[in-house]
Write an enzyme that holds these catalytic residues in place. Sequence first.
Site, PDB file in Angstrom:
ATOM      1  CD  GLU A 102      -3.004   0.934   0.080  1.00  0.00           C
ATOM      2  OE1 GLU A 102      -2.380   1.319  -0.684  1.00  0.00           O
ATOM      3  OE2 GLU A 102      -4.161   1.252   0.539  1.00  0.00           O
ATOM      4  CG  ASP A 106      -4.962   9.264   6.442  1.00  0.00           C
ATOM      5  OD1 ASP A 106      -4.202   9.660   7.085  1.00  0.00           O
ATOM      6  OD2 ASP A 106      -5.850   9.526   5.926  1.00  0.00           O
TER       7      ASP A 106
HETATM    8  P1  IMP Z   1      -7.288   5.157   5.222  1.00  0.00           P
HETATM    9  O1  IMP Z   1      -6.159   4.514   5.761  1.00  0.00           O
HETATM   10  O2  IMP Z   1      -8.457   4.582   5.059  1.00  0.00           O
HETATM   11  O3  IMP Z   1      -7.829   6.388   5.823  1.00  0.00           O
HETATM   12  O4  IMP Z   1      -6.953   5.577   3.385  1.00  0.00           O
HETATM   13  C1  IMP Z   1      -5.831   5.548   3.092  1.00  0.00           C
HETATM   14  C2  IMP Z   1      -5.898   5.962   1.572  1.00  0.00           C
HETATM   15  O5  IMP Z   1      -6.368   7.321   1.535  1.00  0.00           O
HETATM   16  C3  IMP Z   1      -4.517   5.925   0.987  1.00  0.00           C
HETATM   17  O6  IMP Z   1      -4.646   4.518   0.326  1.00  0.00           O
HETATM   18  C4  IMP Z   1      -4.649   7.001  -0.095  1.00  0.00           C
HETATM   19  O7  IMP Z   1      -5.203   6.766  -1.162  1.00  0.00           O
HETATM   20  C5  IMP Z   1      -5.510   8.005   0.585  1.00  0.00           C
HETATM   21  N1  IMP Z   1      -4.557   9.136   1.455  1.00  0.00           N
HETATM   22  C6  IMP Z   1      -4.623   9.189   2.727  1.00  0.00           C
HETATM   23  N2  IMP Z   1      -3.667  10.141   3.105  1.00  0.00           N
HETATM   24  C7  IMP Z   1      -3.198  10.571   1.894  1.00  0.00           C
HETATM   25  C8  IMP Z   1      -2.087  11.807   1.603  1.00  0.00           C
HETATM   26  O8  IMP Z   1      -1.634  12.490   2.653  1.00  0.00           O
HETATM   27  N3  IMP Z   1      -2.244  12.011   0.354  1.00  0.00           N
HETATM   28  C9  IMP Z   1      -2.843  11.467  -0.796  1.00  0.00           C
HETATM   29  N4  IMP Z   1      -3.714  10.492  -0.399  1.00  0.00           N
HETATM   30  C10 IMP Z   1      -3.977  10.092   0.898  1.00  0.00           C
HETATM   31 MG    MG Z   2      -4.543   4.095  -1.833  1.00  0.00          MG
END
Ligand code: IMP
Ligand code: MG
Length: 183
Positions: A102, A106
């Site tokens: 990945e 986040d």
């Molecule tokens: P989460 O962990 O479910 O919140 O989402 C992760 C996804 O959100 C990642 O795979 C990225 O595609 C997107 N994402 C999270 N933070 C960032 C960032 O700082 N820049 C660009 N995309 C991000």
């Molecule tokens: Mg992603």
Amino acid sequence: MQSMHQDIDHILVSEEQLQAKVAELGARISADYEGRDLLLVSILKGAVVFMADLMRAVTIPCGIDFMVVSSYGGANTSSTGLVKIIKDLDQDLSGKDVLIVEDILDTGITLSHLMPMLQMRRPRSLRLCTILSKPSRRKADIEPDYCGFEVPDEFVVGYGLDYDEKYRNLPYVGVLKPEVYSK
Ligand code: IMP
Ligand code: MG
């Protein structure tokens, strides 16, 4: 000539740091999965750059596969966190040692929903490798098994990560100038 670089406020992780870390992760993964049936699974599109580099840093035989997922509910999705598979994997996971590759962990909500879905397909093992992690943003109980760099709670672009589908092709990870968002 117009350049993406002029939109970057500062670099968080340089190209050299990324390449050194990918080499290190590739060596660790090659040792850890020696003799196993390794399948690298990447989630499009953000992870495509990391995947392309990491797979060449892995020295043991392995397969690759890709999937596309989307969250339900539009802009507010990462808070609702339900994932829908838009393009599924081509390969059967049963008996395989699956490593998810990945771009960034986040909130962790996407993977906290996706990993149990993949676990139901009975892989021999299922682990997670991310090049970036924002630990301060975590909402789901999930941590990467392999992690490149921890970054602060700032929106980052480059090395596959986009803002409005742009900047994925930057060779480093950086933070955009504030005025780029108001364009
Ligand atoms: P989460 O962990 O479910 O919140 O989402 C992760 C996804 O959100 C990642 O795979 C990225 O595609 C997107 N994402 C999270 N933070 C960032 C960032 O700082 N820049 C660009 N995309 C991000
Ligand atoms: Mg992603």
